[in-house]
Design a protein around this motif. Structure first.
Motif, PDB file in Angstrom:
ATOM      1  N   ALA A  78       0.841  -1.351   0.114  1.00 49.88           N
ATOM      2  CA  ALA A  78       0.062   0.005  -0.129  1.00 49.88           C
ATOM      3  C   ALA A  78       0.970   1.200   0.045  1.00 49.88           C
ATOM      4  O   ALA A  78       0.474   2.221  -0.655  1.00 49.88           O
ATOM      5  CB  ALA A  78      -1.054  -0.028   1.154  1.00 49.88           C
TER       6      ALA A  78
ATOM      7  N   ILE B 134       2.588   1.762  -3.425  1.00 45.88           N
ATOM      8  CA  ILE B 134       1.923   2.307  -4.433  1.00 45.88           C
ATOM      9  C   ILE B 134       1.487   3.923  -4.102  1.00 45.88           C
ATOM     10  O   ILE B 134       1.472   4.826  -5.132  1.00 45.88           O
ATOM     11  CB  ILE B 134       0.262   1.829  -4.244  1.00 45.88           C
ATOM     12  CG1 ILE B 134       0.434   0.151  -4.846  1.00 45.88           C
ATOM     13  CG2 ILE B 134      -0.702   2.433  -5.063  1.00 45.88           C
ATOM     14  CD1 ILE B 134      -0.799  -0.556  -4.510  1.00 45.88           C
ATOM     15  N   ARG B 135       1.512   4.521  -3.006  1.00 43.35           N
ATOM     16  CA  ARG B 135       1.451   5.815  -2.657  1.00 43.35           C
ATOM     17  C   ARG B 135       2.458   6.340  -3.179  1.00 43.35           C
ATOM     18  O   ARG B 135       2.586   7.742  -3.642  1.00 43.35           O
ATOM     19  CB  ARG B 135       1.150   5.969  -1.257  1.00 43.35           C
ATOM     20  CG  ARG B 135      -0.412   5.284  -0.776  1.00 43.35           C
ATOM     21  CD  ARG B 135      -0.888   5.760   0.385  1.00 43.35           C
ATOM     22  NE  ARG B 135      -2.067   5.089   0.797  1.00 43.35           N
ATOM     23  CZ  ARG B 135      -2.902   5.406   1.500  1.00 43.35           C
ATOM     24  NH1 ARG B 135      -2.751   6.284   2.436  1.00 43.35           N
ATOM     25  NH2 ARG B 135      -3.922   4.516   1.823  1.00 43.35           N
TER      26      ARG B 135
ATOM     27  N   ILE C  66       2.503   6.917  -6.759  1.00 39.03           N
ATOM     28  CA  ILE C  66       1.666   7.956  -7.122  1.00 39.03           C
ATOM     29  C   ILE C  66       2.135   9.299  -7.073  1.00 39.03           C
ATOM     30  O   ILE C  66       2.107  10.241  -7.980  1.00 39.03           O
ATOM     31  CB  ILE C  66       0.487   7.848  -6.337  1.00 39.03           C
ATOM     32  CG1 ILE C  66      -0.510   6.396  -6.630  1.00 39.03           C
ATOM     33  CG2 ILE C  66      -0.340   9.312  -6.443  1.00 39.03           C
ATOM     34  CD1 ILE C  66      -1.588   6.365  -5.608  1.00 39.03           C
TER      35      ILE C  66
ATOM     36  N   TYR D 288       4.377  10.541   1.768  1.00 37.41           N
ATOM     37  CA  TYR D 288       3.609  10.037   0.825  1.00 37.41           C
ATOM     38  C   TYR D 288       2.650   9.178   1.439  1.00 37.41           C
ATOM     39  O   TYR D 288       1.645   8.574   0.874  1.00 37.41           O
ATOM     40  CB  TYR D 288       3.851   9.306  -0.689  1.00 37.41           C
ATOM     41  CG  TYR D 288       5.472   8.502  -0.092  1.00 37.41           C
ATOM     42  CD1 TYR D 288       5.222   7.300   0.376  1.00 37.41           C
ATOM     43  CD2 TYR D 288       6.616   9.039  -0.590  1.00 37.41           C
ATOM     44  CE1 TYR D 288       6.363   6.589   0.615  1.00 37.41           C
ATOM     45  CE2 TYR D 288       7.692   8.391  -0.124  1.00 37.41           C
ATOM     46  CZ  TYR D 288       7.515   7.078   0.354  1.00 37.41           C
ATOM     47  OH  TYR D 288       8.730   6.380   0.539  1.00 37.41           O
ATOM     48  N   SER D 289       2.739   8.891   3.016  1.00 37.65           N
ATOM     49  CA  SER D 289       2.061   7.820   3.482  1.00 37.65           C
ATOM     50  C   SER D 289       0.730   8.119   4.270  1.00 37.65           C
ATOM     51  O   SER D 289       0.242   7.420   4.860  1.00 37.65           O
ATOM     52  CB  SER D 289       3.152   7.145   4.558  1.00 37.65           C
ATOM     53  OG  SER D 289       3.413   8.009   5.418  1.00 37.65           O
TER      54      SER D 289
ATOM     55  N   ASN E 251      -4.733   9.416   1.923  1.00 38.40           N
ATOM     56  CA  ASN E 251      -5.255   8.407   1.012  1.00 38.40           C
ATOM     57  C   ASN E 251      -4.900   8.557  -0.467  1.00 38.40           C
ATOM     58  O   ASN E 251      -4.617   9.858  -0.607  1.00 38.40           O
ATOM     59  CB  ASN E 251      -6.568   7.926   1.311  1.00 38.40           C
ATOM     60  CG  ASN E 251      -7.592   9.190   0.851  1.00 38.40           C
ATOM     61  OD1 ASN E 251      -7.538   9.901  -0.187  1.00 38.40           O
ATOM     62  ND2 ASN E 251      -8.647   9.446   1.692  1.00 38.40           N
ATOM     63  N   GLU E 252      -5.176   7.996  -1.353  1.00 39.48           N
ATOM     64  CA  GLU E 252      -4.675   7.723  -2.553  1.00 39.48           C
ATOM     65  C   GLU E 252      -5.551   9.067  -3.178  1.00 39.48           C
ATOM     66  O   GLU E 252      -4.649   9.773  -4.233  1.00 39.48           O
ATOM     67  CB  GLU E 252      -4.908   6.493  -3.383  1.00 39.48           C
ATOM     68  CG  GLU E 252      -3.906   5.392  -2.989  1.00 39.48           C
ATOM     69  CD  GLU E 252      -4.181   4.172  -3.559  1.00 39.48           C
ATOM     70  OE1 GLU E 252      -4.727   4.062  -4.699  1.00 39.48           O
ATOM     71  OE2 GLU E 252      -3.921   2.969  -2.824  1.00 39.48           O
ATOM     72  N   HIS E 253      -6.656   9.267  -3.377  1.00 38.51           N
ATOM     73  CA  HIS E 253      -7.340  10.019  -3.858  1.00 38.51           C
ATOM     74  C   HIS E 253      -6.998  11.601  -3.359  1.00 38.51           C
ATOM     75  O   HIS E 253      -6.707  12.474  -4.092  1.00 38.51           O
ATOM     76  CB  HIS E 253      -8.990  10.025  -3.521  1.00 38.51           C
ATOM     77  CG  HIS E 253      -9.716  11.110  -3.988  1.00 38.51           C
ATOM     78  ND1 HIS E 253     -10.073  11.247  -5.336  1.00 38.51           N
ATOM     79  CD2 HIS E 253     -10.312  12.377  -3.276  1.00 38.51           C
ATOM     80  CE1 HIS E 253     -10.989  12.151  -5.457  1.00 38.51           C
ATOM     81  NE2 HIS E 253     -11.118  12.839  -4.333  1.00 38.51           N
TER      82      HIS E 253
ATOM     83  N   LEU F  91      -4.096  12.101  -2.076  1.00 37.98           N
ATOM     84  CA  LEU F  91      -2.503  12.443  -2.430  1.00 37.98           C
ATOM     85  C   LEU F  91      -2.780  12.815  -4.035  1.00 37.98           C
ATOM     86  O   LEU F  91      -1.875  13.935  -4.323  1.00 37.98           O
ATOM     87  CB  LEU F  91      -2.065  10.772  -2.632  1.00 37.98           C
ATOM     88  CG  LEU F  91      -0.461  10.782  -2.489  1.00 37.98           C
ATOM     89  CD1 LEU F  91       0.136  11.640  -1.449  1.00 37.98           C
ATOM     90  CD2 LEU F  91       0.062   9.311  -2.592  1.00 37.98           C
ATOM     91  N   ARG F  92      -3.324  12.366  -4.730  1.00 36.74           N
ATOM     92  CA  ARG F  92      -3.395  12.834  -6.203  1.00 36.74           C
ATOM     93  C   ARG F  92      -3.912  14.434  -6.283  1.00 36.74           C
ATOM     94  O   ARG F  92      -3.449  15.324  -6.915  1.00 36.74           O
ATOM     95  CB  ARG F  92      -4.295  12.112  -7.042  1.00 36.74           C
ATOM     96  CG  ARG F  92      -3.864  10.529  -7.363  1.00 36.74           C
ATOM     97  CD  ARG F  92      -4.844   9.935  -8.350  1.00 36.74           C
ATOM     98  NE  ARG F  92      -4.069   8.738  -8.860  1.00 36.74           N
ATOM     99  CZ  ARG F  92      -4.468   7.437  -8.265  1.00 36.74           C
ATOM    100  NH1 ARG F  92      -5.120   7.503  -7.032  1.00 36.74           N
ATOM    101  NH2 ARG F  92      -3.791   6.387  -8.748  1.00 36.74           N
TER     102      ARG F  92
END
Length: 470
Positions: free
Chosen positions: A374, A377-378, A381, A446-447, A450-452, A454-455
Motif C-alpha cells: 500500500a 503504491i502511494r 503515485i 506520501y504515507s 489516502n490515494e485520492h 494524494l492525487r
C-alpha cells in the motif's frame, strides 16, 4: 577550539555553530556587537576569509546584521518575529521543535507527517488484543511498568532480534521507551553536555537536531549521499574533533530515503571503536521496504559496546502506543535507565502488553506485507504526479518520504505560507539541515493521506509552486 585543524569547510561550520550557540545561550543578546572578523580569526586561529564566510551565511539567515564600517550585530528577535509573522517556522533562529510547529497547522493535504494513514493500520485487530490483554492481566491498569520496561516484552523482542540478525542479545540490554524521539532525548541527556562535539548527518531528522542543540552541543555535519557516507570525511572528523557521538539514520534515512550500503556499516563500527565515538543508530523504517530487505543494522557489527541502537515499531502498528526499544551494552544502559527514571519512571504497562501480544502474532507479519504494498503504491503515485515537473529526487526503496529539490529561485518560506493558505503542508529542508543552508529542498511524505487525497493534493501543490515561478 579549532587549533591545528586546517580544513576550511569544517572550520567554517564550527564558527557558524559557535556564533549560534553564543546567541542561543544569551551570551550575546539582541544588538550585541560581535567580535570583528580579524579578532575572531585570531582567537580561533583561522583565516579571516573563513570567519567572513560564516558571518555572511549568518547574515543571509538573518541571525546577524551589519552596520557599514562599524561591524556585525545580533539580530533583534522581536524585529524578526514582526517581519516574519506570517511564517515564523523557517525564519526563526531560536531553536525549538520546528517540525512540531508545522504539524500543529491543520491542513487537508498533509505531506509533512511521516506517519501512516490510520486506515492502513490494524485498528480492528488491535481492539481484539486490548480485550485479550485485560483478560490476561486484569490488574494491568493498577500497575506500573519497571523503568527498564516489561520483562515479557523485552524477552519477546530479544528472541525477535536473535532470529532476525543471528546476534546474541539479552533482555537486560533492552530499554523500552515511549517512542524513538524519547529515546533520542534520553541518550542526549545521558551522554551529551554543553560544548560536547557531536556528528550529525546532513540533512538529518529535524527534532534530533533540536534536541542536541538544546543540550548546547557543538554540531559538525556529515554529508549523506545515495551511496552512503564519505568514510574519509567521517574518519577525519572523528580523528581531529574527537566527537562524543555520531547520530545517524542509515536505513531509509529521514528525510532523504537513502540507505547506507552494507559495505560501509562494519567500517563505521571500526572507526567508532578506533576513535572512541558512540554511534547512535536510529532505525525507524527498517520494516518499510519495497524492493528487498535492507542491510542488517550497524548494531549487528558491534562487539565492544560502541553502538546504541534505537528501534521503533509504533509507526506501522499503532503510533498511539509509542513503543520503541534502545539496545546497547549494559554499561551504557545503566546511565540511560537513570535518565528514563527521571523522565517518566517507565513507559505505560498497558501499551507494552498490547504491543507484545500483537507483535508476536502471525497477524502482524500479514499486516506488514500488505502495508508495504500500500505504501509503495502511494510512493509511486507521488512520483507520477511530480513527474510533470523538472524537480529532482532519488526514488527511495523504503520509508515514508521523498526528498525533493525545487528550482533555486523558489522561496521555500513563501511557498510554505502559500501552501498553508491552500491547506497543504510539507517540511522545509532548511529545518533538516544543521547549518540551515539547504533552502531548495523539501520533504514530502506520501504515507499519511489516502490515494485520492494524494492525487488532488499534489496537483494543487504543483500549481502553487508554479504560481511562484511566474
Amino acid at each position: 577550539m579549532v587549533k591545528g585543524v586546517r580544513n576550511v569547510e569544517f572550520l567554517f561550520e564550527q564558527i557558524y555553530q559557535y556564533v549560534l550557540r553564543k546567541i542561543e545561550q544569551k551570551v550575546w543578546n539582541e544588538h550585541h556587537k560581535l567580535p570583528s572578523i580579524r579578532q575572531l580569526a585570531k582567537e580561533m586561529n583561522v583565516h579571516r576569509l573563513t570567519v567572513h564566510k560564516a558571518y555572511q551565511l549568518l547574515k543571509k539567515n538573518e541571525v546577524i546584521y551589519v552596520k557599514d564600517k562599524i561591524g556585525y550585530y545580533v539580530q533583534s528577535n522581536g524585529t524578526k518575529q514582526t517581519e516574519n509573522l506570517e511564517n515564523p517556522i523557517v525564519s526563526s533562529y531560536v531553536r525549538k521543535n520546528h517540525l512540531s510547529e508545522i504539524h500543529q497547522v491543520p491542513v487537508t493535504y498533509n505531506f509533512s507527517q511521516a506517519l501512516i494513514d490510520p486506515n492502513l493500520l490494524p485498528n480492528h485487530f488491535l481492539s481484539d488484543y486490548v480485550k485479550k490483554v485485560f483478560d490476561l492481566y486484569p490488574k494491568v491498569l493498577s500497575s506500573y511498568s519497571t523503568v527498564q520496561g516489561d520483562l515479557e516484552l523485552r524477552e519477546s523482542l530479544t528472541k525477535y532480534f536473535i532470529n532476525q540478525y543471528k546476534k546474541h542479545i539479552d533482555a537486560t540490554e533492552l530499554l523500552i521507551t515511549s517512542g524513538s524521539q524519547q529515546a533520542i532525548h534520553i541518550i542526549a541527556e545521558a551522554f551529551v553536555k554543553a560544548k560536547d562535539i557531536i556528528l550529525l548527518e546532513r540533512p538529518s531528522y529535524s527534532p534530533a537536531i533540536d534536541i542536541f542543540i538544546e543540550k548546547g552541543a557543538k554540531i559538525i555535519s556529515v554529508d549523506i549521499h545515495s551511496n552512503g557516507y564519505d568514510l574519509d570525511q567521517v574518519e577525519y572528523l572523528m580523528k581531529h574533533y574527537k566527537p562524543r557521538l555520531f547520530y545517524l539514520n542509515p536505513t531509509f534515512h529521514n528525510p532523504t530515503g537513502y540507505t547506507v550500503p552494507n559495505s560501509q556499516r562494519k567500517q563505521l563500527v571500526e572507526l567508532a571503536e578506533k576513535y572512541r565515538c558512540l554511534l547512535v543508530e536510529d532505525d525507524v523504517y527498517h520494516d518499510i521496504y519495497f524492493v528487498g530487505k535492507p542491510p542488517p543494522p550497524i548494531y549487528t557489527y558491534d562487539t565492544v559496546g560502541t553502538v546504541i541502537y534505537v528501534r521503533s515499531f509504533c509507526k506501522y502498528i499503532s503510533p498511539g502506543l509509542r513503543i520503541a526499544a534502545i539496545i546497547c551494552h549494559s554499561s551504557l544502559l545503566q546511565s540511560l535507565m537513570i535518565v528514563k527514571s527521571l523522565t517518566d519512571n517507565g513507559s505505560p504497562l498497558l501499551n507494552q502488553k498490547i504491543f507484545l501480544h500483537y507483535f508476536s502474532s502471525k497477524r502482524m507479519q500479514q499486516h506488514l506485507e500488505k502495508l508495504r504494498i500500500a505504501i509503495s503504491i502511494r510512493k509511486e503515485i507521488m512520483e507520477e504526479k511530480l513527474s510533470v515537473t523538472n524537480w529532482q529526487w532519488t526514488s527511495p526503496n523504503g520509508g515514508l518520504n521523498l526528498w525533493v529539490r525545487l528550482p533555486q529561485h523558489i522561496s521555500i518560506e513563501k511557498l510554505l505560507t502559500k501552501c498553508f493558505e491552500h491547506s497543504i503542508s510539507f517540511v522545509p529542508g532548511q529545518i533538516c539541515d544543521p547549518l540551515k543552508q539547504q533552502t531548495s529542498w523539501i520533504r514530502l511524505s506520501y504515507s499519511y493521506i489516502n490515494e485520492h487525497q494524494l492525487r488532488d493534493g499534489l496537483k494543487s501543490f504543483v500549481e502553487v509552486v508554479e504560481s511562484l515561478e511566474e
